[in-house]
Design a protein around this motif. Structure first.
Motif, PDB file in Angstrom:
ATOM      1  N   ARG A 183      -3.460   4.248   4.288  1.00 33.38           N
ATOM      2  CA  ARG A 183      -3.201   3.181   3.551  1.00 33.38           C
ATOM      3  C   ARG A 183      -4.188   3.074   2.330  1.00 33.38           C
ATOM      4  O   ARG A 183      -5.147   3.086   2.712  1.00 33.38           O
ATOM      5  CB  ARG A 183      -2.963   1.930   4.222  1.00 33.38           C
ATOM      6  N   SER A 184      -3.447   3.263   1.099  1.00 32.18           N
ATOM      7  CA  SER A 184      -4.469   2.961  -0.043  1.00 32.18           C
ATOM      8  C   SER A 184      -3.669   2.355  -1.290  1.00 32.18           C
ATOM      9  O   SER A 184      -2.335   2.277  -1.197  1.00 32.18           O
ATOM     10  CB  SER A 184      -4.863   4.388  -0.656  1.00 32.18           C
ATOM     11  N   TYR A 185      -4.296   1.737  -2.225  1.00 32.27           N
ATOM     12  CA  TYR A 185      -3.788   1.146  -3.261  1.00 32.27           C
ATOM     13  C   TYR A 185      -4.035   1.764  -4.548  1.00 32.27           C
ATOM     14  O   TYR A 185      -3.788   1.247  -5.688  1.00 32.27           O
ATOM     15  CB  TYR A 185      -4.254  -0.387  -3.379  1.00 32.27           C
ATOM     16  N   ILE A 191       2.806   3.449  -3.584  1.00 34.72           N
ATOM     17  CA  ILE A 191       2.278   2.142  -3.791  1.00 34.72           C
ATOM     18  C   ILE A 191       3.312   1.345  -4.680  1.00 34.72           C
ATOM     19  O   ILE A 191       4.126   1.888  -5.527  1.00 34.72           O
ATOM     20  CB  ILE A 191       0.854   2.280  -4.712  1.00 34.72           C
ATOM     21  N   ALA A 235       0.869  -1.112  -0.023  1.00 32.21           N
ATOM     22  CA  ALA A 235       0.211  -0.011   0.092  1.00 32.21           C
ATOM     23  C   ALA A 235       0.795   1.398  -0.032  1.00 32.21           C
ATOM     24  O   ALA A 235       2.096   1.249   0.489  1.00 32.21           O
ATOM     25  CB  ALA A 235      -1.002   0.016   1.199  1.00 32.21           C
TER      26      ALA A 235
END
Length: 414
Positions: A266-268, A307, A189
Motif C-alpha cells: 500500500r502506498s500514496y 491511488i 492507497a
C-alpha cells in the motif's frame, strides 16, 4: 430550495437492499444484480445500456442544458462467509475465477451503494425541476478485483457516453450512521498484490545437503522484504508491505521443490510505489541467487488499485453542501485511508475531478465520541469482515439524500 430539500425516498428500497444482500455475486458475475438495476432504471425512464465492461450498467438522463455528472456505485461482493446472524444473511456460494467454490457475501456494502444510487435515480427523475444537465449513472462490476472501472473504460465508457464534468460516489464505512467523511488529496492507497514463486530443489528431510531449500529461501525473502519500508523508504512517506501468504510443502519430512509467497503493498506516492516494486524484484531475485536456485523466481501481479485522489476544490464543494444539510459537526476528515478503490480510474480516464466520500453506516449508539478518535472504530465490524453489515436506517435515507444533494450541487437548476 437547498440541494437536499424535497428528497423522496422510496420505502421499497429497504426490501431491495435485503434482496441484494441475500443474493451477492462475485466480480464480473453480477448478472442478477445488473438485471435488477437495468429493469429499475428502464422503468424510471433512463436510457439504459447493459453489458458495459462485461456486467456493468449505464443509465443516462438528459435534463436540459448543463454539465454532466457521473455518479458511480459498485455492485460486486466478496468471497467471504457471512456471520452476521441477520435474517437476510447470505448463504450463497459461487465458483471463482480459479474454479474454486467459495462462499459469497456483501461484506463491503456494495449492495447498499447500489440501493442508494437506484434510490437517488428515482428521486432525481421525480423532481427534474431541481437540477439541469445530464446524469450519468454508472453501476460498476468487479471493484473488489480492481478491474471493473478499467474494464468499463476499455469498453468505451467515455466514447459511447458523455464525458463527465465531475465524478461522484460514496462508500459505506464503519462510522456512525448520520456522519459523512471525506479527505482531500490522496485519499485511498494504491494497492499492489503480488505472487512470488521461488524454485529450489526438493529432497528427503534427512538429506538437506541434496536440496536447495525453498522454505529457507522464502523465509529469508520475507525477512528481507520487511526492510524495504524501514530502510529504503523515506521516514516521511507512508507505505505498508504485508506478506499475507506463505506456502511450501505438504509433509514434515520432505523438503519441497517450490515455495509461494503472496504479498500486498500500500502506498500514496507514485515514486514510492515504484521504488517498493523495484526493491521487491531485486530482493526476490537476490535471495534466489544467494540460495543457488536452479532458476529465476517469478513475480506476478495479482491485482492493482491506483491511488485515489480527491480533487480538493470539488470535495470542498460537495462537503459544503452536506454541511448545509447535516450540519458541520456531522462532516469529518478521516485522513488518508489505507483501503483501496478503483473509482479514481473513472476520474483520471475522463479528465474530470473526483469527489468521493465515506457514508457512516454503523449504529451510533456503539460510539462514544463519534469522531475519528473514537475507540469503537477499532472494535466495530469493518468492511470485509464476515460480521459487517450496515444498519439499514438511517443509512439508506442518508445515502440516497447524499447522492441527490451532490447531484443537485453539481447540476444546479438555472
Amino acid at each position: 430550495m437547498s440541494a437536499h430539500d424535497n428528497v423522496t425516498i422510496n420505502p421499497t428500497l429497504e426490501d431491495l437492499y435485503r434482496d441484494l444482500h441475500s443474493h451477492p455475486e462475485l466480480g464480473f458475475q453480477e448478472h442478477r444484480t445488473s438485471e435488477i438495476v437495468a429493469k429499475r432504471l428502464t422503468e424510471l425512464g433512463y436510457e439504459v445500456t447493459t453489458g458495459v465492461g462485461k456486467t456493468g450498467v449505464v443509465g443516462i438522463l438528459k435534463n436540459g442544458a448543463g454539465p454532466t455528472a457521473l455518479i458511480r456505485a459498485d455492485m460486486d461482493a466478496l468471497p467471504v462467509k457471512e456471520d452476521t446472524g441477520l435474517p437476510y444473511a447470505s448463504t450463497v456460494t459461487a465458483t471463482d475465477a480459479s474454479g474454486k467454490v467459495v462462499p459469497v457475501a456483501h461484506a463491503c456494502g456494495h449492495d447498499l451503494h447500489t440501493t442508494c444510487l437506484l434510490g437517488a435515480a428515482e428521486a432525481l427523475i421525480t423532481d427534474k425541476g431541481s437540477w439541469a444537465g445530464t446524469l450519468m449513472l454508472v453501476f460498476q462490476p468487479a471493484e473488489e478485483l480492481g478491474a471493473g472501472a478499467q474494464t468499463m473504460v476499455d469498453d468505451g465508457l467515455f466514447d459511447r457516453f458523455p464525458k463527465p464534468d465531475i465524478v461522484l460516489g460514496q462508500h459505506v464505512a464503519p462510522l456512525p450512521a448520520g456522519k459523512i467523511a471525506g479527505h482531500a488529496g490522496p485519499s485511498y492507497a494504491a494497492s499492489d498484490s503480488l505472487r512470488i514463486n521461488l524454485v529450489g530443489k526438493g529432497a528427503h528431510g534427512s538429506m538437506p545437503e541434496a536440496s536447495i531449500d525453498p522454505v529457507v529461501m522464502a523465509a529469508s525473502t520475507v525477512l528481507r522484504l520487511q526492510t524495504i519500508i524501514s530502510r529504503e523508504i523515506p521516514s516521511t512517506a507512508t507505505a505498508v508491505l504485508t506478506v499475507g501468504s506463505f506456502h511450501a510443502g505438504d509433509a514434515a519430512n520432505v523438503i519441497p521443490g517450490e515455495a509461494e509467497l503472496q504479498l500486498n503493498i500500500r502506498s500514496y506516492d507514485t515514486r514510492v510505489r515504484e521504488r517498493i516494486l523495484s526493491s521487491v524484484d531485486r530482493i526476490v531475485k537476490g535471495e534466489a541467487t544467494t540460495s543457488g536456485a536452479p532458476q529465476e523466481p517469478t513475480v506476478t501481479e495479482i491485482e492493482r488499485f491506483p491511488i485515489v485522489t480527491n480533487d480538493a476544490d470539488a470535495l470542498a464543494k460537495t462537503l459544503g453542501a452536506f454541511a448545509d444539510w447535516l450540519g458541520k459537526d456531522k462532516i469529518m476528515d478521516p485522513g488518508a485511508g489505507a483501503g483501496s478503490e478503483d473509482v479514481g480510474i473513472l476520474a483520471t480516464s475522463s479528465g474530470a475531478p473526483l469527489s468521493y466520500w465515506l457514508l457512516g453506516g454503523t449504529d451510533p449508539s456503539l460510539f462514544t465520541t463519534g469522531d475519528m478518535t473514537d475507540p469503537a472504530l477499532l472494535t466495530v465490524p469493518s468492511n470485509h469482515s464476515p460480521h459487517y453489515a450496515p444498519v439499514i436506517e438511517p443509512t439508506i435515507t442518508l445515502g440516497v439524500t447524499a447522492l441527490v444533494t451532490a447531484a443537485r450541487t453539481w447540476l444546479p437548476a438555472s
